[in-house]
Motif scaffolding. Structure first.
Motif: not given
Ligand code: UTP
Length: 603
Positions: A192, A195, A201
């Motif tokens: 996280q 990114n 994701s």
């Protein structure tokens, strides 16, 4: 199963539990199993334990009952010294031996590149890394000292993104990561905070494995720690159970994935070899293809063996290094045990590096029929000759490389042996243990050797693509480990993954000359079309959407240097202390393209 559900559903308080542990109660098994844990506990503590037991029961594929039944059987076998290979005759199996750069290798890379768009990747990253002794997660470690942000996880994702862009045919290439309680939160945070290293994701799945009850004696009694059932890691074999339970295998199959590649947390160079290995799977129609290296006898990697039983059972499977020697000694043909073959100087059994390419059709059907539960084993350290109590609690474990044992006998299981330099250099050991291994002539598998090997691989790839570059750079002994470095070459995944990719970056007419004391970092769409002369340090970085074309460039500067770091040096970072050295950057020429096509022509 129904009985198990009912005991914990109904026994919501300790009083009901006591009822359920009454041997005359119809709901007997699991509570009886746990009864020893409750002696001397108050109501509240009993209720808490019961709650934990119910949770464990729900997590284990066969419930607590299945776990304990298997544990008792395996512990009995262990106590009685039952040989799991009794009646099996070992032989060296058939597989492919690929010489990097050979015609066969090129052919396999070509086949493999075509299959990349139908491939999914699975990283097993639930291990604690006790041997390394690093406080964080291993995938957060940088492979190169000079490039701290290039952690293992970023490198793996960057390779997948490169593959996706070049060979994905517009498809997103999926990645699943298996974590554990020890690594889950830190892995999620690393992703996280960065990114997802540029990955969407939606193409990433994280599957957390659960720990299993620890067992304190040969009767299969659970161990208690701090008022709870002690739990311990179950091993990387959980990955198959999770691929099934989470539905990942099925959804990948439905989306057109035909090959699943399993790899480990700190083998930073593995992607270089994967296109060729995939090609071997395609051309041989292997259900399972294990990546192997020539194995030094005694080394802590298992050997791939063909095992045939008189009763008709036959497998091609990994035999762990500590079981290989006794298995071989029990035969006439290999009565000297785990020793080198006189011709090659290596064990005749290929060394399994635990990277598997599994054909999706076989995988999915085997998961459906078995639930993805690979064989469990137990490895207790007995307290005394009675073999009743253990020095410390044990648990059942399972290994992902045992998957072939679930396949039908007709399935084609093979391996691909490659030179070690292109596929295997993990970070397993702390620097002291690594030095001791080095002393014994065994691979040290430390942070330093992994970096050294990655730079040597990059150097060789440039060489094979036509560059004039020596293989020998700085050399020295760092915290007891002798390291013969090549020039410090870093080819980031965005520049290319396989040997063919790197060759595609260098025009046939290009002339690249790099001296032994040089350092070179290449990132992104960089093409060598003319002359490069390097004697010092150079970085060529083309950011996404830009490119650099080297037509004529000569760089001479004082460059980078590898400097020893003492273990008690307060200024050393944790990762430098782990290596025993650091890279000091005296001077670097840096050429960066941000969004444009940059032609470098300094004639
Ligand atoms: P290792 O053999 O390196 O074990 O695991 P480890 O537990 O990480 O390290 P040590 O033995 O304590 O020093 C091989 C691979 O399997 C993963 C590891 O993360 C590594 O990628 N693994 C291991 C799991 O995913 N789960 C486990 O329960 C054990």
């Amino acid at each position: 199963m129904a009985v198990i559900r009912s005991w914990h559903q109904h026994a919501r308080c300790a009083q009901e539990f006591v009822l359920a542990t009454d041997p005359s109660s119809p709901v007997v098994f699991p509570p009886l199993l746990l009864r020893h844990l409750f002696e001397g506990l108050g109501e509240e503590q009993k209720a808490k334990l019961l709650e934990q037991a119910a949770e464990l029961d729900g997590q284990l594929p066969g419930g607590l009952e299945g776990y304990v039944t298997n544990a008792r059987k395996l512990l009995k076998d262990s106590k009685e010294g039952v040989n799991p290979y009794e009646g099996f005759a070992p032989s060296v199996p058939q597989g492919e031996h690929l010489k990097v750069g050979s015609e066969d290798f090129e052919r396999m890379e070509k086949l493999g590149r075509e299959a990349l768009s139908q491939t999914g990747f699975v990283l097993v990253a639930g291990g604690l890394g006790e041997r390394l002794g690093y406080k964080g997660i291993k995938v957060s470690l940088p492979l190169y000292d000079a490039l701290e942000s290039e952690c293992f996880l970023k490198l793996y994702i960057s390779h997948i993104l490169y593959i996706q862009e070049k060979f994905g045919k517009g498809k997103k290439i999926p990645l699943a990561i298996m974590t554990s309680d020890d690594t889950h939160a830190m892995t999620e945070k690393l992703l996280q905070d960065n990114n997802y290293f540029g990955m969407d994701s939606s193409q990433l799945t994280i599957m957390k494995q659960n720990k299993v009850p620890a067992i304190k004696d040969s009767d299969g009694h659970f161990a208690i720690k701090d008022g709870k059932i002690e739990t311990k890691p179950h091993g990387h074999g959980d990955v198959h159970t999770l691929m099934h339970q989470t539905g990942v295998a099925k959804s990948w199959k439905d989306s057109g994935v035909k090959y699943v590649v399993f790899f480990q947390d700190t083998n930073g160079i593995i992607f270089r070899s994967l296109p060729a290995v995939l090609g071997v799977s395609v051309s041989n129609k292997f259900a399972v293809n294990s990546v192997c290296v020539p194995r030094t006898p005694g080394e802590a990697v298992g050997g791939i063996c063909r095992l045939e039983h008189k009763d008709g059972r036959a497998f091609t499977v990994n035999v762990e290094y500590n079981q290989l020697d006794p298995l071989l000694r029990s035969t006439e043909q290999f009565s000297n045990g785990d020793v080198a073959d006189a011709k090659t100087g290596f064990s005749p059994f290929p060394g399994n590096i635990n990277v598997l390419v599994i054909d999706m059709d076989s995988y999915h059907s085997t998961l459906s029929s078995s639930g993805g539960r690979v064989n469990e084993f137990v490895n207790p350290k007995y307290a005394d000759a009675s073999k009743q109590a253990f020095k410390s609690p044990t648990r059942l474990e399972c290994m992902m490389q045992d998957f072939p044992l679930l396949l039908s006998t007709e399935s084609k299981v093979g391996f691909t042996t490659l030179d070690r330099w292109i596929c295997f250099s993990p970070v397993k050991n702390n620097i002291q243990d690594a030095a001791a291994k080095s002393e014994k002539g065994l691979p040290p598998e430390s942070a330093g050797t992994a970096e050294r090997d990655a730079m040597a691989l990059n150097t060789r790839m440039l060489q094979m693509a036509g560059a004039k570059i020596p293989e020998v750079g700085q050399a020295g002994t760092y915290a007891g480990i002798k390291l013969d470095f090549s020039p410090m070459v870093v080819l980031l995944p965005s520049f290319g993954t396989s040997l063919s990719d790197i060759k595609d970056r260098i025009s046939p007419g290009a002339s690249i000359e790099i001296t032994s004391r040089s350092a070179l970092v290449v990132e992104g769409e960089v093409f060598f079309e003319g002359k490069l002369k390097l004697d010092g340090a150079l970085e060529l970085r083309a950011q996404p959407g830009s490119s650099i074309i080297v037509k004529n460039l000569e760089v001479t500067n004082s460059g980078w240097e590898i400097v020893e770091v003492k273990q008690d040096d307060p200024s050393a970072t944790v990762t430098q202390a782990m290596r025993g050295y650091k890279v000091v950057k005296h001077e670097t020429r840096s050429i960066v393209a941000d969004s444009e096509k940059k032609v470098v022509d300094e004639a």
